[in-house]
Write a protein that holds these residues in place. Structure first.
Motif, short mmCIF file in Angstrom:
data_model
loop_
_atom_site.label_atom_id
_atom_site.label_comp_id
_atom_site.label_asym_id
_atom_site.label_seq_id
_atom_site.Cartn_x
_atom_site.Cartn_y
_atom_site.Cartn_z
N VAL A 174 -25.35 82.24 -10.92
CA VAL A 174 -25.88 81.83 -9.78
C VAL A 174 -27.41 82.39 -10.09
O VAL A 174 -27.75 83.48 -10.24
CB VAL A 174 -25.15 82.47 -8.60
CG1 VAL A 174 -26.02 82.19 -7.25
CG2 VAL A 174 -23.89 82.18 -8.49
N TYR A 175 -28.26 81.52 -9.63
CA TYR A 175 -29.72 82.01 -9.86
C TYR A 175 -30.44 82.04 -8.24
O TYR A 175 -30.33 81.05 -7.69
CB TYR A 175 -30.53 80.92 -10.61
CG TYR A 175 -30.00 80.35 -11.81
CD1 TYR A 175 -30.15 80.96 -13.06
CD2 TYR A 175 -29.12 79.11 -12.00
CE1 TYR A 175 -29.37 80.81 -14.14
CE2 TYR A 175 -28.36 79.00 -13.03
CZ TYR A 175 -28.67 79.55 -14.16
OH TYR A 175 -27.90 79.30 -15.20
N HIS A 201 -24.24 77.05 -10.96
CA HIS A 201 -23.99 76.50 -11.92
C HIS A 201 -22.49 76.76 -12.56
O HIS A 201 -22.51 77.86 -12.91
CB HIS A 201 -24.88 76.53 -13.29
CG HIS A 201 -24.55 75.89 -14.37
ND1 HIS A 201 -25.19 75.86 -15.78
CD2 HIS A 201 -23.75 74.53 -14.59
CE1 HIS A 201 -24.60 75.04 -16.45
NE2 HIS A 201 -23.93 74.18 -15.77
N HIS A 202 -21.43 75.84 -12.43
CA HIS A 202 -20.14 75.86 -12.74
C HIS A 202 -19.91 75.54 -14.10
O HIS A 202 -19.91 74.28 -14.43
CB HIS A 202 -19.14 75.59 -11.78
CG HIS A 202 -19.27 76.12 -10.47
ND1 HIS A 202 -19.38 77.41 -10.32
CD2 HIS A 202 -19.34 75.66 -9.04
CE1 HIS A 202 -19.17 78.04 -8.95
NE2 HIS A 202 -19.48 76.82 -8.45
N PHE A 203 -19.33 76.23 -15.11
CA PHE A 203 -19.36 75.65 -16.45
C PHE A 203 -17.98 74.78 -16.64
O PHE A 203 -17.99 73.95 -17.38
CB PHE A 203 -19.13 76.91 -17.44
CG PHE A 203 -20.30 77.70 -17.59
CD1 PHE A 203 -21.51 77.48 -17.05
CD2 PHE A 203 -20.06 79.12 -18.09
CE1 PHE A 203 -22.77 78.44 -17.32
CE2 PHE A 203 -21.27 79.94 -18.10
CZ PHE A 203 -22.39 79.74 -17.54
N SER A 207 -20.84 71.41 -13.05
CA SER A 207 -21.43 71.02 -11.86
C SER A 207 -22.52 72.07 -11.31
O SER A 207 -22.44 73.16 -11.65
CB SER A 207 -20.32 71.04 -10.86
OG SER A 207 -19.60 71.99 -10.63
N THR A 208 -23.23 71.42 -10.62
CA THR A 208 -24.42 72.15 -9.87
C THR A 208 -24.57 71.80 -8.36
O THR A 208 -24.39 70.74 -7.90
CB THR A 208 -25.87 72.24 -10.48
OG1 THR A 208 -25.99 70.78 -10.30
CG2 THR A 208 -25.67 72.65 -11.93
#
Length: 287
Positions: A174-175, A201-203, A207-208
């Motif tokens: 998470v940014y 951003h999920h690895f 997905s974003t």
């Protein structure tokens, strides 16, 4: 008889005047205490700094205008009442200022879940993430009693405890860049805005998605003390969805180095989350 009435009237007036005088004296004492406390914070050696009340739920990385050597430990405990499960929150964070106006923070937030209302399942317990953050105060105006800061939080999202042996440990990032603006009105009234986007951003599926936080705060510091009462309005925007939680709160000084913050959460729409509570223990070592 007239003399007795006159004497009683004089005594009553004297008593009333003495009460008013005591109230005036107390107000003057509180004003002096406020001035001394503000002066103790703002007039220490180092770069200028303006005293601002810090929100208790979504708190700052470090005081605005932080001075080198400042540091603080926080321990938080919370309970959120959801429709199908209760969520128990716990966090430990350490924040410090390595140089003037720069604050750094490391936080470990935990979540523990318990099913309710006859449900058999709930999310798995987890250490939610490793949070690392920095915040720099780029403007301090003593005349306007205003401070402005920019910051950044990076979260390494972690898998739940049950999956440590079978799944990747870090499941996403998470940014979160953010902006903070705060102003004190007189000695006791404080306003603050904390806002910025969160990029997820999920690895697992690569997905974003993005959401925006806009947190506005209002606090009143009790005259003659470090205690305050106030409210946070925590707002989140995501695509066509809008959520807001109102968080009345208070901070109480226990000792010179220990403060306790008490927060209640009231969502404006009970889609999933209902009422919540949060307790923050703040320890400020001497510096």
């Amino acid at each position: 008889m007239k003399n007795n009435l006159l004497g009683m009237f004089i005594i009553a007036m004297s008593f009333h005047v003495s009460i008013l005088s005591a109230q005036v004296d107390e107000e003057k004492i509180n004003q002096i205490k406020d001035s001394l406390y503000i002066s103790a914070v703002e007039k220490k050696s180092g770069k200028p700094k303006v005293l601002h009340a810090e929100p208790l739920y979504i708190d700052l990385i470090r005081d605005l205008g932080a001075r080198k050597g400042e540091k603080e430990w926080n321990v938080g405990l919370g309970l959120t009442d959801n429709q199908s499960f209760d969520e128990y929150l716990a966090l430990v964070e350490y924040e410090w200022a390595p140089i003037d106006r720069l604050g750094l923070e490391v936080e470990l937030p935990f979540s523990f879940y318990y099913p309710v209302n006859g449900n058999q399942t709930a999310p798995n317990n987890r250490l939610n993430s490793l949070k690392m953050a920095a915040q720099y105060t780029f403007l301090v105006s003593e005349k306007a009693k205003t401070s402005l800061a920019l910051g950044y939080i990076h979260e390494f999202e972690l898998t739940d405890f049950n999956s440590y042996n079978s799944d990747r440990l870090v499941t996403g990032n998470v940014y979160n860049p953010f902006f903070v603006g705060a102003k004190r009105w007189g000695n006791n009234f404080h306003t603050l805005v904390y806002t910025g986007p969160l990029f997820f951003h999920h690895f697992a599926d690569n997905s974003t998605y993005t959401s925006w936080q806009v947190n506005s705060n209002f606090h009143y510091m009790i005259p003659g003390t470090r205690n305050f009462i106030g409210v946070e309005f925590n707002k989140e925007f995501q695509k066509d969805d809008f959520d807001m939680t109102i968080r009345p709160q208070m901070r109480v000084e226990v000792t010179k180095q220990i403060l306790i913050g008490i927060v209640t959460g009231i969502p404006i729409e009970r889609e999933n989350q209902r009422f919540s509570s949060f307790l923050r223990l703040i320890y400020e070592p001497g510096h």
